[in-house]
Design a protein around this motif. Structure first.
Motif, PDB file in Angstrom:
ATOM      1  N   GLU A   1       0.840  -1.203   0.000  1.00 11.01           N
ATOM      2  CA  GLU A   1       0.000   0.000   0.000  1.00 11.01           C
ATOM      3  C   GLU A   1       0.876   1.254   0.000  1.00 11.01           C
ATOM      4  O   GLU A   1       0.623   2.194  -0.753  1.00 11.01           O
ATOM      5  CB  GLU A   1      -0.917   0.029   1.226  1.00 11.01           C
ATOM      6  CG  GLU A   1      -2.048  -0.952   1.186  1.00 11.01           C
ATOM      7  CD  GLU A   1      -2.878  -0.921   2.466  1.00 11.01           C
ATOM      8  OE1 GLU A   1      -2.638  -0.061   3.355  1.00 11.01           O
ATOM      9  OE2 GLU A   1      -3.775  -1.775   2.588  1.00 11.01           O
ATOM     10  N   ALA A   2       1.875   1.259   0.835  1.00 12.41           N
ATOM     11  CA  ALA A   2       2.771   2.420   0.926  1.00 12.41           C
ATOM     12  C   ALA A   2       3.491   2.644  -0.399  1.00 12.41           C
ATOM     13  O   ALA A   2       3.621   3.784  -0.858  1.00 12.41           O
ATOM     14  CB  ALA A   2       3.778   2.224   2.059  1.00 12.41           C
ATOM     15  N   ARG A   3       3.944   1.575  -1.025  1.00 10.31           N
ATOM     16  CA  ARG A   3       4.627   1.689  -2.320  1.00 10.31           C
ATOM     17  C   ARG A   3       3.696   2.246  -3.391  1.00 10.31           C
ATOM     18  O   ARG A   3       4.078   3.111  -4.177  1.00 10.31           O
ATOM     19  CB  ARG A   3       5.162   0.319  -2.759  1.00 10.31           C
ATOM     20  CG  ARG A   3       6.661   0.267  -2.891  1.00 10.31           C
ATOM     21  CD  ARG A   3       7.166  -1.030  -3.475  1.00 10.31           C
ATOM     22  NE  ARG A   3       6.623  -2.254  -2.913  1.00 10.31           N
ATOM     23  CZ  ARG A   3       7.029  -2.828  -1.790  1.00 10.31           C
ATOM     24  NH1 ARG A   3       7.993  -2.289  -1.086  1.00 10.31           N
ATOM     25  NH2 ARG A   3       6.474  -3.939  -1.365  1.00 10.31           N
ATOM     26  N   ALA A   4       2.458   1.775  -3.417  1.00 11.00           N
ATOM     27  CA  ALA A   4       1.491   2.257  -4.406  1.00 11.00           C
ATOM     28  C   ALA A   4       1.232   3.749  -4.239  1.00 11.00           C
ATOM     29  O   ALA A   4       1.177   4.501  -5.217  1.00 11.00           O
ATOM     30  CB  ALA A   4       0.187   1.464  -4.303  1.00 11.00           C
ATOM     31  N   VAL A   5       1.092   4.178  -2.989  1.00  9.09           N
ATOM     32  CA  VAL A   5       0.877   5.604  -2.722  1.00  9.09           C
ATOM     33  C   VAL A   5       2.121   6.399  -3.117  1.00  9.09           C
ATOM     34  O   VAL A   5       2.015   7.457  -3.751  1.00  9.09           O
ATOM     35  CB  VAL A   5       0.517   5.843  -1.239  1.00  9.09           C
ATOM     36  CG1 VAL A   5       0.468   7.332  -0.928  1.00  9.09           C
ATOM     37  CG2 VAL A   5      -0.807   5.182  -0.896  1.00  9.09           C
ATOM     38  N   ALA A   6       3.287   5.893  -2.767  1.00  9.50           N
ATOM     39  CA  ALA A   6       4.535   6.597  -3.098  1.00  9.50           C
ATOM     40  C   ALA A   6       4.707   6.723  -4.611  1.00  9.50           C
ATOM     41  O   ALA A   6       5.139   7.776  -5.100  1.00  9.50           O
ATOM     42  CB  ALA A   6       5.731   5.863  -2.486  1.00  9.50           C
ATOM     43  N   ILE A   7       4.360   5.690  -5.331  1.00 10.76           N
ATOM     44  CA  ILE A   7       4.466   5.743  -6.798  1.00 10.76           C
ATOM     45  C   ILE A   7       3.510   6.789  -7.358  1.00 10.76           C
ATOM     46  O   ILE A   7       3.894   7.609  -8.201  1.00 10.76           O
ATOM     47  CB  ILE A   7       4.207   4.354  -7.413  1.00 10.76           C
ATOM     48  CG1 ILE A   7       5.392   3.431  -7.125  1.00 10.76           C
ATOM     49  CG2 ILE A   7       3.941   4.455  -8.917  1.00 10.76           C
ATOM     50  CD1 ILE A   7       5.129   1.965  -7.445  1.00 10.76           C
ATOM     51  N   GLU A   8       2.266   6.789  -6.880  1.00 12.57           N
ATOM     52  CA  GLU A   8       1.309   7.784  -7.371  1.00 12.57           C
ATOM     53  C   GLU A   8       1.754   9.199  -7.030  1.00 12.57           C
ATOM     54  O   GLU A   8       1.668  10.113  -7.864  1.00 12.57           O
ATOM     55  CB  GLU A   8      -0.091   7.515  -6.823  1.00 12.57           C
ATOM     56  CG  GLU A   8      -1.114   8.459  -7.423  1.00 12.57           C
ATOM     57  CD  GLU A   8      -2.541   8.199  -6.997  1.00 12.57           C
ATOM     58  OE1 GLU A   8      -3.381   9.086  -7.276  1.00 12.57           O
ATOM     59  OE2 GLU A   8      -2.830   7.147  -6.393  1.00 12.57           O
ATOM     60  N   MET A   9       2.265   9.401  -5.813  1.00  9.65           N
ATOM     61  CA  MET A   9       2.744  10.725  -5.400  1.00  9.65           C
ATOM     62  C   MET A   9       3.905  11.157  -6.293  1.00  9.65           C
ATOM     63  O   MET A   9       3.947  12.294  -6.770  1.00  9.65           O
ATOM     64  CB  MET A   9       3.186  10.715  -3.940  1.00  9.65           C
ATOM     65  CG  MET A   9       3.775  12.026  -3.468  1.00  9.65           C
ATOM     66  SD  MET A   9       2.592  13.360  -3.309  1.00  9.65           S
ATOM     67  CE  MET A   9       2.008  13.031  -1.662  1.00  9.65           C
ATOM     68  N   SER A  10       4.834  10.256  -6.522  1.00 11.17           N
ATOM     69  CA  SER A  10       5.984  10.563  -7.369  1.00 11.17           C
ATOM     70  C   SER A  10       5.540  10.940  -8.774  1.00 11.17           C
ATOM     71  O   SER A  10       6.021  11.918  -9.354  1.00 11.17           O
ATOM     72  CB  SER A  10       6.924   9.361  -7.401  1.00 11.17           C
ATOM     73  OG  SER A  10       7.986   9.598  -8.275  1.00 11.17           O
TER      74      SER A  10
END
Length: 117
Positions: A95-104
Motif C-alpha cells: 500500500e505504501a509503495r502504491a501511494v509513493a508511486i502515485e505521489m511521485s
C-alpha cells in the motif's frame, strides 16, 4: 484513494504559473498561503548570507517553484493531501509503495514543465 483518474486540469488555477524568480515566486506564495511567506523570507535570507553561492539560490528557487506548482491548482493540492494521508494510513509495504508511486508520478507531472534554473 479514489478509483477515478486524477486530472490536474479539473480545477482552475488560483495564480498563473510564475516566473522562477524570487519576486514572482514570493508574490505567488503571498497569494496562495500568506503564512508561508515567513518561511520563504527566512530561507531567502539564509540563501543571501555571505557564505552562500549560486547553488543555494538555484535550490531555493527550485524548491519554491515546485511548492507553488503544488498549490496553485486546488485539485492538485487536494490530491497531494489525500496521498499524504493515505501514506500515513498504509497498513502494508505494498500500500505504501502504491501511494509513493502515485505521489511521485503526480509531482513529476506537475513539475515537468517548470522552467527551473
Amino acid at each position: 484513494m479514489s478509483d477515478l483518474p486524477f486530472n490536474p486540469e479539473s480545477s482552475h488555477e488560483l495564480v498563473p504559473r510564475p516566473a522562477v524568480t524570487v519576486d514572482a515566486l514570493r508574490a505567488a506564495v503571498v497569494r496562495l498561503d500568506p503564512a508561508q511567506t515567513v518561511v520563504f523570507d527566512r530561507e531567502l535570507s539564509e540563501v543571501n548570507s555571505p557564505a552562500s553561492s549560486d547553488l543555494p539560490l538555484r535550490t531555493f528557487l527550485t524548491r519554491w517553484a515546485v511548492w507553488v506548482e503544488r498549490y496553485r491548482v486546488p485539485a492538485t493540492a487536494a490530491r497531494i493531501r489525500e496521498l499524504e494521508v493515505a501514506m500515513g494510513a498504509a497498513k502494508t509495504d505494498e500500500e505504501a509503495r502504491a501511494v509513493a508511486i502515485e505521489m511521485s508520478e503526480l509531482l513529476h507531472k506537475v513539475s515537468a514543465d517548470l522552467p527551473l534554473p
